[in-house]
Write an enzyme that holds these catalytic residues in place. Structure first.
Site, short mmCIF file in Angstrom:
data_model
loop_
_atom_site.label_atom_id
_atom_site.label_comp_id
_atom_site.label_asym_id
_atom_site.label_seq_id
_atom_site.Cartn_x
_atom_site.Cartn_y
_atom_site.Cartn_z
N LYS A 19 22.36 37.09 6.91
CA LYS A 19 22.32 36.74 5.47
C LYS A 19 21.55 35.43 5.26
O LYS A 19 20.66 35.36 4.43
CB LYS A 19 23.75 36.61 4.90
N ARG A 94 33.35 38.79 -1.39
CA ARG A 94 33.80 39.21 -0.07
C ARG A 94 35.10 40.02 -0.14
O ARG A 94 35.61 40.43 0.89
CB ARG A 94 34.10 37.96 0.74
N ARG A 133 23.88 31.13 18.14
CA ARG A 133 23.35 30.45 16.95
C ARG A 133 23.46 28.93 17.08
O ARG A 133 24.48 28.41 17.54
CB ARG A 133 24.11 30.90 15.70
N ARG A 166 28.31 26.01 15.15
CA ARG A 166 29.34 26.04 14.11
C ARG A 166 30.73 26.19 14.71
O ARG A 166 30.90 26.94 15.69
CB ARG A 166 29.05 27.21 13.16
N ARG A 177 36.68 37.14 12.51
CA ARG A 177 35.81 37.22 11.31
C ARG A 177 35.28 38.63 11.14
O ARG A 177 35.18 39.13 10.02
CB ARG A 177 34.65 36.22 11.45
#
Ligand code: AP5
Ligand code: MG
Length: 224
Positions: A19, A94, A133, A166, A177
């Site tokens: 995203k 969401r 990431r 993160r 998640r």
């Protein structure tokens, strides 16, 4: 209904589906303001506000922040000047409740969503993407240690800032998640399909620019 030039867009996809990566490209091409509830909540956490402290408990566990909190944040943001002629929502809505409330909020202003772009990526690829990431502490640019590495390890190509991982990208939180996404967010696909504004881009095994070609085809389609 939105005015003919207006693009009111939602990016829908699991954690790690791209995203944020696609949002960067959409913003550069279409000039829409990027409204990421995740980024806004992380800014509140960093700022140490009471809302930030409350949100952090949920985010660190990979759970959703309560609808009431997030809807309040988005409602306020959508009234800002730069969002009057289009916007790009990333990570919102969401839950079905958030989606219904967004429809109502836009409807009251005589507006509506024009495009919902679903990013589809297989589960093992999502886990690999999130594990690798890295983000720039200064400008927020996103990298991946294997798929999109910076030229110098740990340093942002764009601004020289320090790269970090993160807090919710550890494997246990990532698994939660993903489970939360399947249970609470994926049902939104069937909320939007009947509205005729849903387009799907498949991201599995494709480079970000290849995914973006599909995104552009959806955004430029006259059907929406
Ligand atoms: P949020 O920040 O929205 O996180 P998320 O949905 O889990 O998604 P991510 O940001 O992790 O992934 P992404 O899809 O943006 O992927 P990216 O482009 O970075 O939300 C965080 C938390 O905030 C939530 O858990 C919740 O607690 C709370 N929250 C937020 N919104 C909320 C709401 N509306 N209601 C309630 N709570 C809310 O890409 C990932 C990696 O893959 C990068 O390294 C990238 O370089 C790489 N990559 C991207 N595309 C490709 C590709 N095509 N090929 C290979 N690698 C790729
Ligand atoms: Mg993101």
């Amino acid at each position: 209904m939105a005015s003919p030039r207006e693009r009111n867009v939602v990016l829908l996809g699991a954690p790690g589906s791209g995203k944020g990566t696609q949002a960067e490209r959409i913003v550069a091409r279409y000039g829409l303001p990027h409204i990421s509830t995740g980024d806004m909540l992380r800014a509140a956490v960093a700022g140490g506000s009471e809302m930030g402290r409350e949100a952090r408990r949920y985010m660190d566990a990979g759970e959703l922040v309560p609808d009431e909190v997030v809807i309040g944040v988005v409602r306020e943001r959508l009234t800002e000047d730069d969002a009057r002629e289009g916007f790009l929502l990333d990570g919102f809505p969401r839950t079905i409740d958030q989606a219904v409330r967004l429809d109502a909020l836009l409807g009251e202003a005589g507006r509506g969503l024009t495009h919902v772009i679903q990013l589809e990526v297989p589960e093992d690829e999502l886990v690999a993407r999130l594990a690798g990431r890295r983000l720039c502490r200064a400008c927020g640019k996103s990298y991946h240690v294997v798929f999109d590495p910076p030229s110098r390890e740990g340093v942002c190509d764009a601004c020289g800032g320090e790269l970090y991982q993160r807090a919710d990208d550890d494997e246990t939180t990532v698994r939660n998640r993903l489970a939360v996404y399947r249970a609470q967010t994926e049902p939104l696909v069937e909320h939007y399909r009947p509205q005729g504004i849903l387009g799907t881009a498949s991201g599995g095994g494709k480079l970000p620019d290849e995914v973006f070609e599909q995104v552009v085809a959806i955004l430029d389609s006259t059907a929406s």
